[in-house]
Design a protein around this motif. Sequence first.
Motif, short mmCIF file in Angstrom:
data_model
loop_
_atom_site.label_atom_id
_atom_site.label_comp_id
_atom_site.label_asym_id
_atom_site.label_seq_id
_atom_site.Cartn_x
_atom_site.Cartn_y
_atom_site.Cartn_z
N GLY A 142 11.85 -2.59 20.41
CA GLY A 142 10.63 -2.21 19.73
C GLY A 142 9.64 -1.39 20.52
O GLY A 142 8.80 -0.69 19.94
N ASP A 143 9.69 -1.45 21.86
CA ASP A 143 8.68 -0.74 22.65
C ASP A 143 9.17 0.61 23.18
O ASP A 143 8.53 1.20 24.05
CB ASP A 143 8.18 -1.61 23.81
CG ASP A 143 9.30 -2.10 24.72
OD1 ASP A 143 10.48 -1.81 24.44
OD2 ASP A 143 8.99 -2.80 25.71
N LEU A 144 10.27 1.11 22.64
CA LEU A 144 10.78 2.42 23.07
C LEU A 144 10.29 3.57 22.20
O LEU A 144 10.77 4.69 22.33
CB LEU A 144 12.32 2.41 23.08
CG LEU A 144 13.02 1.41 23.98
CD1 LEU A 144 14.53 1.69 24.02
CD2 LEU A 144 12.45 1.43 25.41
N PHE A 145 9.31 3.33 21.34
CA PHE A 145 8.82 4.36 20.43
C PHE A 145 8.05 5.45 21.17
O PHE A 145 7.65 5.29 22.32
CB PHE A 145 7.96 3.74 19.33
CG PHE A 145 6.75 3.00 19.82
CD1 PHE A 145 5.54 3.66 20.05
CD2 PHE A 145 6.79 1.63 20.06
CE1 PHE A 145 4.42 2.98 20.49
CE2 PHE A 145 5.68 0.93 20.50
CZ PHE A 145 4.49 1.61 20.73
N GLU A 146 7.82 6.55 20.47
CA GLU A 146 7.12 7.69 21.08
C GLU A 146 5.62 7.42 21.20
O GLU A 146 5.05 6.62 20.44
CB GLU A 146 7.36 8.95 20.24
CG GLU A 146 6.67 10.22 20.75
CD GLU A 146 7.09 10.63 22.17
OE1 GLU A 146 6.95 9.79 23.09
OE2 GLU A 146 7.50 11.79 22.35
N HIS A 147 5.00 8.10 22.15
CA HIS A 147 3.54 8.06 22.29
C HIS A 147 2.90 8.31 20.93
O HIS A 147 3.29 9.21 20.19
CB HIS A 147 3.09 9.15 23.27
CG HIS A 147 1.71 9.65 23.02
ND1 HIS A 147 1.45 10.94 22.60
CD2 HIS A 147 0.51 9.02 23.08
CE1 HIS A 147 0.14 11.10 22.45
NE2 HIS A 147 -0.44 9.95 22.73
N GLY A 148 1.94 7.49 20.61
CA GLY A 148 1.22 7.62 19.34
C GLY A 148 1.54 6.50 18.38
O GLY A 148 0.68 6.05 17.64
N GLY A 149 2.81 6.06 18.38
CA GLY A 149 3.21 5.03 17.43
C GLY A 149 3.62 5.63 16.10
O GLY A 149 4.12 6.76 16.03
N CYS A 150 3.42 4.89 15.02
CA CYS A 150 3.79 5.34 13.68
C CYS A 150 2.50 5.49 12.87
O CYS A 150 1.77 4.53 12.65
CB CYS A 150 4.72 4.30 13.04
SG CYS A 150 5.55 4.88 11.55
N PHE A 151 2.23 6.71 12.44
CA PHE A 151 0.93 6.96 11.80
C PHE A 151 1.01 8.15 10.87
O PHE A 151 1.89 9.01 11.00
CB PHE A 151 -0.16 7.20 12.84
CG PHE A 151 0.19 8.28 13.83
CD1 PHE A 151 -0.15 9.60 13.59
CD2 PHE A 151 0.88 7.98 14.99
CE1 PHE A 151 0.19 10.61 14.47
CE2 PHE A 151 1.22 8.98 15.89
CZ PHE A 151 0.88 10.30 15.64
N GLU A 152 0.07 8.20 9.94
CA GLU A 152 -0.05 9.31 9.01
C GLU A 152 -1.42 9.95 9.17
O GLU A 152 -2.35 9.33 9.67
CB GLU A 152 0.14 8.83 7.57
CG GLU A 152 1.55 8.34 7.27
CD GLU A 152 1.70 7.85 5.84
OE1 GLU A 152 0.65 7.50 5.23
OE2 GLU A 152 2.83 7.80 5.35
N GLY A 153 -1.54 11.20 8.70
CA GLY A 153 -2.83 11.87 8.74
C GLY A 153 -3.03 12.67 10.01
O GLY A 153 -2.14 12.78 10.85
#
Length: 265
Positions: free
Chosen positions: A94-105
Amino acid sequence: MRLYIVRHAQSANNALDTPSLQNSGRSADPSLTAKGFQQAEALGRFVGDELGEACGKVEPQHAIRRMVVSPMRRCMLTAGPAAKVLGIPIEVKGDLFEHGGCFEGARDDSGGVVGCTGLTKSQLESEFPGCVVPDELVGGWWTRQQGCETVPQAQERIRAVAAWLWSVAEAWKKEDGAMCIVVHGMFIDILIKVLTGVALTTGKQQAVYCSKNAGVHVLELRASLGGGNVAGLQRFNVLEHMPTAMQTGGSVEGLDDCYMHEGTA
């Protein structure tokens, strides 16, 4: 311990004219482009032909026996062909995601940036049958309240990932074989800096490690060698599995935007 670090294949966001937070048309968790799927298939063939235990071209301890992957869709799609040809499961971390995380806008929009949960455990298992997903991701790996992760927050998270890698390397035995992680462009830049002792800074960078889409980096992690850990960067951006026309990503400008404007690689 041999560690292969792979950047995901070209995503829909990568193909945007402005793949950053300034572009409200970006996707929170994009799929791959048509070229990206081609890159993933090429990567799978390369891994099977050159880095798998059955190919006989690498020493047994350097053959990939474990594949650990970011929970973001572009990384899961990239890892699929390679995991299939190797006959090993995708382990989601779970902690291998890209900088920023998951987001919209976008920051400049009136609504600003809104966080999303990311793929949940059940969604990952449904979309990618056979993958191994920890229970902690039952509700996803990000939240609405977290919005967009900052660069300092990403650096702190990736320091913890590096500590986990060193713990794996410390317990490693030859029969364990090699590990491959499939992650993201800015993630790789930060991770290599942490592993090799480069100071982490924010804002304008003096040096960045620019990863091509579906490029492979080869590192050797020697834990507690002579009283301290040693990380050897043996090969960078291995791309022999893709003709030049298929290669994308890896620009200095892209990573510079990530640091200067909180973009996402």
